[in-house]
Design a protein around this motif. Structure first.
Motif, PDB file in Angstrom:
ATOM      1  N   SER A  85       0.707   7.681  17.912  1.00  0.00           N
ATOM      2  CA  SER A  85       1.579   8.563  17.159  1.00  0.00           C
ATOM      3  C   SER A  85       2.861   8.741  17.950  1.00  0.00           C
ATOM      4  CB  SER A  85       0.885   9.919  16.956  1.00  0.00           C
ATOM      5  OG  SER A  85       1.723  10.794  16.254  1.00  0.00           O
ATOM      6  N   VAL A  86       3.990   8.583  17.302  1.00  0.00           N
ATOM      7  CA  VAL A  86       5.291   8.758  17.972  1.00  0.00           C
ATOM      8  C   VAL A  86       5.451  10.239  18.297  1.00  0.00           C
ATOM      9  CG1 VAL A  86       7.795   8.564  17.724  1.00  0.00           C
ATOM     10  CG2 VAL A  86       6.306   6.790  16.789  1.00  0.00           C
ATOM     11  N   TRP A 102       2.419   3.820   9.250  1.00  0.00           N
ATOM     12  CA  TRP A 102       1.695   4.453   8.136  1.00  0.00           C
ATOM     13  C   TRP A 102       2.001   5.934   8.089  1.00  0.00           C
ATOM     14  CZ3 TRP A 102      -1.338   1.572   4.842  1.00  0.00           C
ATOM     15  CH2 TRP A 102      -1.496   0.229   5.222  1.00  0.00           C
ATOM     16  N   LEU A 103       1.842   6.518   6.905  1.00  0.00           N
ATOM     17  CA  LEU A 103       2.063   7.957   6.758  1.00  0.00           C
ATOM     18  C   LEU A 103       1.153   8.761   7.676  1.00  0.00           C
ATOM     19  CD1 LEU A 103       2.525   8.325   2.906  1.00  0.00           C
ATOM     20  CD2 LEU A 103       4.279   8.542   4.681  1.00  0.00           C
ATOM     21  N   HIS A 135       0.860  -1.192   0.000  1.00  0.00           N
ATOM     22  CA  HIS A 135       0.000   0.000   0.000  1.00  0.00           C
ATOM     23  C   HIS A 135       0.897   1.243   0.000  1.00  0.00           C
ATOM     24  CE1 HIS A 135      -2.811   3.058   1.325  1.00  0.00           C
ATOM     25  NE2 HIS A 135      -3.791   2.227   0.967  1.00  0.00           N
ATOM     26  N   PRO A 136       0.612   2.217  -0.839  1.00  0.00           N
ATOM     27  CA  PRO A 136       1.489   3.385  -0.962  1.00  0.00           C
ATOM     28  C   PRO A 136       1.661   4.199   0.320  1.00  0.00           C
ATOM     29  CG  PRO A 136      -0.399   3.539  -2.477  1.00  0.00           C
ATOM     30  CD  PRO A 136      -0.503   2.234  -1.767  1.00  0.00           C
ATOM     31  N   ALA A 137       0.767   4.072   1.275  1.00  0.00           N
ATOM     32  CA  ALA A 137       0.890   4.828   2.523  1.00  0.00           C
ATOM     33  C   ALA A 137       1.574   4.039   3.632  1.00  0.00           C
ATOM     34  CB  ALA A 137      -0.486   5.294   2.994  1.00  0.00           C
ATOM     35  N   ASN A 138       1.953   2.786   3.371  1.00  0.00           N
ATOM     36  CA  ASN A 138       2.581   1.955   4.409  1.00  0.00           C
ATOM     37  C   ASN A 138       4.093   2.149   4.408  1.00  0.00           C
ATOM     38  OD1 ASN A 138       3.922  -0.895   5.194  1.00  0.00           O
ATOM     39  ND2 ASN A 138       2.087  -0.499   6.391  1.00  0.00           N
ATOM     40  N   PHE A 169      -7.021   1.938   4.171  1.00  0.00           N
ATOM     41  CA  PHE A 169      -6.557   0.576   3.905  1.00  0.00           C
ATOM     42  C   PHE A 169      -7.366  -0.433   4.708  1.00  0.00           C
ATOM     43  CE2 PHE A 169      -4.081  -2.951   5.634  1.00  0.00           C
ATOM     44  CZ  PHE A 169      -3.850  -3.663   4.473  1.00  0.00           C
ATOM     45  N   GLU A 170      -7.574  -0.129   5.974  1.00  0.00           N
ATOM     46  CA  GLU A 170      -8.235  -1.060   6.902  1.00  0.00           C
ATOM     47  C   GLU A 170      -9.640  -1.447   6.438  1.00  0.00           C
ATOM     48  OE1 GLU A 170      -8.679  -1.263  11.694  1.00  0.00           O
ATOM     49  OE2 GLU A 170      -9.350   0.580  10.731  1.00  0.00           O
TER      50      GLU A 170
END
Length: 97
Positions: A87-88, A52-53, A28-31, A61-62
């Motif tokens: 979120s980090v 993920w982005l 997936h492009p956002a992974n 995606f989910e």
């Protein structure tokens, strides 16, 4: 992060299938990547960290067909689990880095 409880004795098969179907997530492009870890304290417990982005693209995606197919292949091994999103907020590299 997903915490998964795997049916007793099915860990090796779960690990194999997880690796086989992993590209349905990582393609997936956002992974940004994902990691599978096995608990050292709790038998048959695994953790999947998926990066993920952003959360909206993860949620996209989910709810998509690709994720549904991925889940169906792993479902026979699972007896329970839970998921949390986060979120980090900070990162400190270690000396070995």
């Amino acid at each position: 992060m997903l915490r998964m409880q795997i049916k007793p004795g099915m860990g090796p098969d779960f690990e194999r299938v997880w690796k086989e179907v992993g590209d349905s997530v990582t393609a997936h492009p956002a992974n940004l990547g994902q990691w599978l870890s096995r608990s050292l304290q709790e038998e048959d417990i695994y953790y999947i960290v998926s990066d993920w982005l952003d959360e909206p693209r993860f949620r996209e995606f989910e709810t998509g067909e690709g994720h549904l197919a991925h889940r169906q292949k792993l479902h026979p091994y699972r007896s329970g689990g839970s998921m949390t999103t986060m979120s980090v907020v900070a990162s400190l590299p270690g000396a070995a880095a």
